[in-house]
Design a protein around this motif. Structure first.
Motif, PDB file in Angstrom:
ATOM      1  N   GLN A  75       0.820  -1.207   0.000  1.00  7.92           N
ATOM      2  CA  GLN A  75       0.000   0.000   0.000  1.00  7.92           C
ATOM      3  C   GLN A  75       0.850   1.251   0.000  1.00  7.92           C
ATOM      4  O   GLN A  75       0.547   2.231  -0.671  1.00  7.92           O
TER       5      GLN A  75
ATOM      6  N   ALA B  30       0.054   1.258  -4.246  1.00  5.62           N
ATOM      7  CA  ALA B  30      -0.944   0.403  -4.900  1.00  5.62           C
ATOM      8  C   ALA B  30      -2.339   0.912  -4.579  1.00  5.62           C
ATOM      9  O   ALA B  30      -2.553   1.645  -3.621  1.00  5.62           O
ATOM     10  N   ASP B  31      -3.299   0.510  -5.399  1.00  4.78           N
ATOM     11  CA  ASP B  31      -4.696   0.867  -5.120  1.00  4.78           C
ATOM     12  C   ASP B  31      -5.189   0.092  -3.920  1.00  4.78           C
ATOM     13  O   ASP B  31      -4.685  -0.986  -3.633  1.00  4.78           O
ATOM     14  N   PRO B  32      -6.188   0.594  -3.254  1.00  2.00           N
ATOM     15  CA  PRO B  32      -6.733  -0.172  -2.134  1.00  2.00           C
ATOM     16  C   PRO B  32      -7.233  -1.524  -2.617  1.00  2.00           C
ATOM     17  O   PRO B  32      -7.898  -1.609  -3.640  1.00  2.00           O
ATOM     18  N   SER B  33      -6.836  -2.562  -1.910  1.00  2.00           N
ATOM     19  CA  SER B  33      -7.219  -3.900  -2.358  1.00  2.00           C
ATOM     20  C   SER B  33      -8.472  -4.350  -1.618  1.00  2.00           C
ATOM     21  O   SER B  33      -8.649  -4.073  -0.438  1.00  2.00           O
TER      22      SER B  33
ATOM     23  N   ASP C 233      -6.587  -0.032   2.598  1.00  3.01           N
ATOM     24  CA  ASP C 233      -5.916   1.091   1.941  1.00  3.01           C
ATOM     25  C   ASP C 233      -4.763   1.533   2.842  1.00  3.01           C
ATOM     26  O   ASP C 233      -4.384   0.825   3.769  1.00  3.01           O
ATOM     27  N   GLN C 234      -4.212   2.717   2.565  1.00  4.52           N
ATOM     28  CA  GLN C 234      -2.994   3.073   3.296  1.00  4.52           C
ATOM     29  C   GLN C 234      -3.259   3.254   4.779  1.00  4.52           C
ATOM     30  O   GLN C 234      -2.445   2.875   5.621  1.00  4.52           O
TER      31      GLN C 234
ATOM     32  N   GLY D   2      -0.712   8.845   1.725  1.00  2.00           N
ATOM     33  CA  GLY D   2      -1.399   9.218   0.490  1.00  2.00           C
ATOM     34  C   GLY D   2      -1.674  10.695   0.397  1.00  2.00           C
ATOM     35  O   GLY D   2      -2.475  11.139  -0.404  1.00  2.00           O
TER      36      GLY D   2
ATOM     37  N   ARG E 136     -11.296  -4.310   3.015  1.00  2.00           N
ATOM     38  CA  ARG E 136     -10.747  -3.304   2.102  1.00  2.00           C
ATOM     39  C   ARG E 136      -9.543  -2.702   2.777  1.00  2.00           C
ATOM     40  O   ARG E 136      -9.634  -2.141   3.861  1.00  2.00           O
TER      41      ARG E 136
ATOM     42  N   SER F 251     -17.010   1.833   2.256  1.00  2.00           N
ATOM     43  CA  SER F 251     -16.636   2.532   1.025  1.00  2.00           C
ATOM     44  C   SER F 251     -17.867   3.177   0.382  1.00  2.00           C
ATOM     45  O   SER F 251     -17.797   4.286  -0.157  1.00  2.00           O
TER      46      SER F 251
END
Lengths: 116, 621, 172
Positions: free
Chosen positions: B50, B54-57, B78-79, B491, B76, B194
């Motif tokens: 992350q 990278a994009d949030p997985s 993310d950073q 980010g 989910r 999300s």
């Protein structure tokens, strides 16, 4: 003959049987009333059997069955009457009240511990 | 998939630890450390991915139909989640290692390890869950583990009381959180986090709804993070083992409240009222808690109030509603996790050696416990905000964001937060220096005899499995300061250091420390807090808040429950009993007809049959 | 009114009359004997209704066995042979009412249903033993077998009920 003839006789006998069962005080007389009622029913069955000319003779056969069962029933009934006589020394229905729903304390018991 | 591993591995470790503990003596520490280390490795892998941009997985796509909106079993990462995962698993791993030494010989060690592992899983679930209800599950499991672990020494009354108090107070807040989740779900038409954030950013949630939802969520957050008015459970949770205090009540669980606000900040931003309430709570808490820390006599209690105050600082930063505020709040969360865990573990080392938690009984441990002294000094310095440690940079970020908001944006929230943060800096330094002086410097306090007896035997340094983690955390505190200068891993691109703010805070820190040291020397190296005078007793009693709660909430509840019991037995109970009596009378009435006359029974039967025949005959001719 | 009808009416009157005497007589044994008369006249009516086998069975079982059993019961219960005035209890009024009501309902039902119906008995129908026996063992054999079990049960039951508990069972 009109079928009403035996039917009326049967009804009258049935009514008299009901009277005997309800009004007489001796247990054996009550059993006689029951027999009378059963016979009234038998007459009814036989009369209708004659009227319908049943192929299976069901009226007569049922009448025979009633007779047989009535015999069995009166055998047992009289055995019970004897038992009651042995324990109470009488078979007066008016005095036989053991089916009443009472507490035990309400029953007077005689010397042999039998409730009346 | 790796994120899923972070959640599942500790659970497997927990079950194995408890299951194998009977047969293999070292099962508990082996599985505990092994499982948590594996989870840590997975978390670092996720984090590297992350932070590398990278994009949030998104992991998983199961869901449950509920008749309303479905509950999704989706993770989910993310950073923000990755950072929290790394923090949580790192501290958990260090705590597991530390506990080997701290809880040596404890018969309940296997269950302790299992609960710590379970807690780690729950924390991982909270930070990676993409569904509000799944998050709530993790939230509640953390609360349950906290209860179980505070009450680890359940033969001690303070431990039991503390566990129950923590559980009840956080649960009270969680009611608000639950209702808030429903409101959010209804407004965003989905329970996915999300989805909620997207709806908020797209403007689909009205101000009123946002306010309601945020205020309700704040109830849960205030409970979990021990802010005013649900702040008193955290210091009372200190009877739990010190590694637990480090993991749960400093670095991770109480930080979950900050995490939740950070996650849902797009929704909070829609409501000025909610942000205003949050900043008011933060301001009151950060000042009050640091004052309480200044007056407390118990080392762990000082650290507990310090945690409350620092959490309030994070909330203050978040409540500014700006990007800078968000970055500063999260940064302070991560750095506070590091140095507060360090402080608690070091405190545990001190308490383990000395045998008491009372500051007034400690002193002069500088020579006897050199490693603990060194690492704890680093910890206190980071807390106070001494450059170039990580605590300095994160606190500075908060101050900078507040200055920015005060002068260029939300003056309504910016000024109170700024002033409070500056005052808190002063107070934080004061209690840090006070504690440091009273523990390590000066002469050893007189031996206390009687039931409070201090360990008379000479004090020695703690074993390596306890000192090791201290060293690791201290190193992180030093190195982190350097790394923090580039917070792009969140980010975001915040501005660089505000030189003016940095200088101001250094000056404040220096002044405050000077005053405290001076007071300490003057009071014959005993208690610098004497400078507070009569105000000190008020603070030591923590403004009698608990007594207030007792009279306002607890006693009326007891009275109400007694009233309910009385109503039930005297007002409600007679009705079923009356029905019973009535039935008895009715049956006695009917019995009167049953007097045993058989012929009468037959009469009734025959009459009945005849009547039925007549009626039927008349109705159907 | 042909001869058969006259005979049926006559026998019917005899049956009802003796039934009334059973109901009202104050001598216990007289009741039993009047019952014999009733059952006998019923047997006669059966003969007239082309049920020869049933009639003889009636005589055999009822007149032969049942009444004898009743007399035995009277004997074993030491029934007094003289007149008794308390044979009919205080519920006689109720009994009359109920009995009359029952009879009335039955007669009305039959009159309404079969008022115009006539029985015609062909010259060959007599309901002989052979004919009845054929249907009995042909179509009704299952009930016949069950009946034999019932009789066995009644027999055993009667013995068990009326056994005297003289000595404890274990000492035998």
């Amino acid at each position: 003959m009109p079928v009403l003839l035996p039917l009326v006789v049967s009804s009258l006998l049935f009514g008299i049987g009901v009277y005997i069962v309800l009004a007489r005080r001796h247990a054996v007389l009550v059993l006689m009333g029951v027999e009378l009622m059963l016979n009234a029913v038998n007459l009814n069955l036989v009369a209708f059997d004659a009227y319908w000319h049943d192929v299976l003779d069901s009226g007569q056969v049922l009448a025979l069955y009633v007779i047989a069962i009535a015999a069995a029933e009166i055998g047992l009934g009289l055995a019970i009457v004897l038992l009651v006589y042995r324990s109470h020394r009488h078979i007066d229905l008016d005095q036989l009240r053991e089916l009443a729903d009472r507490d035990d304390a309400d029953y007077p018991r005689d010397s042999s511990g039998v409730a009346s | 998939m790796t994120a899923f591993a972070v959640i599942v591995l500790p659970i497997i470790a927990a079950i194995s630890a408890v299951g194998a503990a009977h047969r293999w003596e070292r099962a508990a520490p082996a599985f505990g450390i092994g499982g948590t280390a594996a989870a840590w490795a997975a978390a670092v892998a996720v984090g590297v991915q992350q932070w590398g941009g990278a994009d949030p997985s998104v992991v998983g796509d199961g869901y449950v139909d509920t008749g309303g909106f479905p509950i999704s079993f989706v993770l989910r990462v993310d950073q923000l989640s990755a950072s929290m995962l790394v923090l949580a698993t790192s501290v958990a791993l260090l705590v597991q290692v530390y506990s080997v030494g701290y809880l040596r010989g404890d018969p309940r060690y296997p269950s302790y390890v299992a609960f710590v592992c379970l807690f780690t899983s729950a924390m991982a679930l909270v930070v990676t869950a993409d569904d509000l209800f799944v998050l709530l599950v993790g939230w509640e499991v953390m609360g349950a583990c906290s209860y179980l672990l505070i009450g680890h020494h359940w033969e001690l009354e303070p431990a039991r009381a503390g566990a129950v108090k923590a559980f009840v107070m956080t649960r009270v807040g969680d009611l608000g959180l639950l209702v808030g989740i429903f409101v959010l779900g209804k407004a965003a038409e989905t329970y996915r986090v999300s989805g909620v954030i997207e709806a908020a950013l797209a403007g689909e949630i009205g101000t009123g709804t946002a306010t309601t939802a945020c205020l309700l969520v704040l109830c849960g957050v205030v409970g979990k993070s021990a802010q005013f008015p649900l702040h008193t459970w955290l210091p009372d949770a200190m009877p739990g083992p010190t590694p637990i205090s480090a993991l749960i009540h400093a670095a991770t669980m109480v930080a979950a409240g900050v995490f939740l606000v950070a996650r849902l900040l797009p929704v909070f931003v829609l409501s000025d009222v909610a942000l205003g309430v949050l900043s008011a709570v933060a301001v009151v808490t950060m000042l009050g808690a640091s004052l309480f820390a200044l007056a407390a006599d118990d080392l762990k209690r000082v650290l507990a109030w310090s945690t409350v105050s620092q959490l309030a600082l994070m909330f203050g930063a978040l409540s500014l509603g700006t990007v800078d505020g968000y970055a500063a709040g999260v940064l302070h969360l991560l750095s506070h996790g590091v140095f507060k865990a360090l402080l608690f573990l070091a405190a545990g080392s001190v308490i383990h050696a000395v045998g008491t938690q009372r500051l007034s009984s400690m002193g002069g441990l500088r020579r006897a416990m050199p490693w603990t002294f060194a690492t704890m000094t680093v910890g206190f310095a980071a807390l106070a905000g001494v450059p170039p440690l990580v605590g300095f940079f994160s606190k500075d970020a908060v101050l900078a964001a507040a200055v920015d908001a005060a002068f260029h944006g939300e003056a309504g929230r910016g000024w109170p937060v700024l002033v409070a943060a500056l005052l808190t800096t002063v107070l934080t330094t004061a209690y840090c220096v006070r504690a440091w002086l009273m523990v390590f410097l000066g002469a050893r306090a007189g031996q206390v005899t009687g039931p409070d007896a201090v360990v008379v035997a000479p004090v020695h340094e703690s074993p390596p499995e306890m000192v090791g983690p201290l060293g690791v955390l201290a190193a992180l505190g030093v190195l982190g300061g350097v790394a923090v200068l580039r917070p792009t891993y969140l980010g975001l691109e915040p501005e660089h250091l505000h030189v003016g703010v940095a200088l101001t805070s250094i000056v404040l820190v220096g002044l405050s420390a000077f005053v405290v040291v001076a007071e300490w020397s003057r009071s014959q190296r005993c208690e610098p807090a004497e400078v507070l005078g009569p105000f000190r007793t008020v603070l030591a009693r923590e403004a009698s808040y608990d007594t207030l709660l007792d009279h306002a909430v607890v006693r009326p509840t007891w009275r109400l429950s007694r009233l309910t019991a009385v109503v039930e037995s005297d007002v409600v109970e007679p009705y079923p009993r009356g029905a019973d009596t009535g039935a008895g009378w009715a049956s006695r009435l009917l019995r009167w007809f049953h007097d045993g006359d058989v012929q009468r029974y037959v009469t009734v039967i025959v009459l009945g049959a005849v009547s039925v025949a007549v009626v039927v005959g008349m109705v159907r001719p | 009114m042909n001869g058969v009808e006259v005979l049926v009416v006559g026998l019917g009157v005899v049956a009802v009359g003796s039934a009334l005497l059973v109901a009202t007589s104050s001598h216990l044994v007289h009741c039993a004997l009047w019952l014999v008369v009733t059952l006998g006249s019923l047997a006669g009516i059966y003969l007239l209704l082309a049920a020869e086998f049933v009639a003889w069975v009636q005589v055999l079982i009822y007149l032969g066995a049942v009444v004898v059993l009743l007399l035995f019961a009277l004997m074993l219960t030491r029934a007094p042979t003289g007149p008794l005035d308390d044979l009919t209890g205080p519920s006689r009024v109720v009994g009359v009412v109920v009995g009359a009501a029952t009879a009335a309902v039955l007669v009305t039902t039959f009159a309404l249903g079969f008022g115009d119906a006539r029985i015609d008995i062909g010259p060959g129908d007599i309901g002989s033993a052979g004919a009845v026996g054929a249907t009995l063992f042909g179509s009704w054999v299952l009930a016949f077998e069950v009946l034999s079990v019932v009789l066995l049960a009644a027999l055993i039951g009667a013995i068990v009920i009326s056994r005297r508990p003289e000595t404890p069972v274990g000492e035998r």
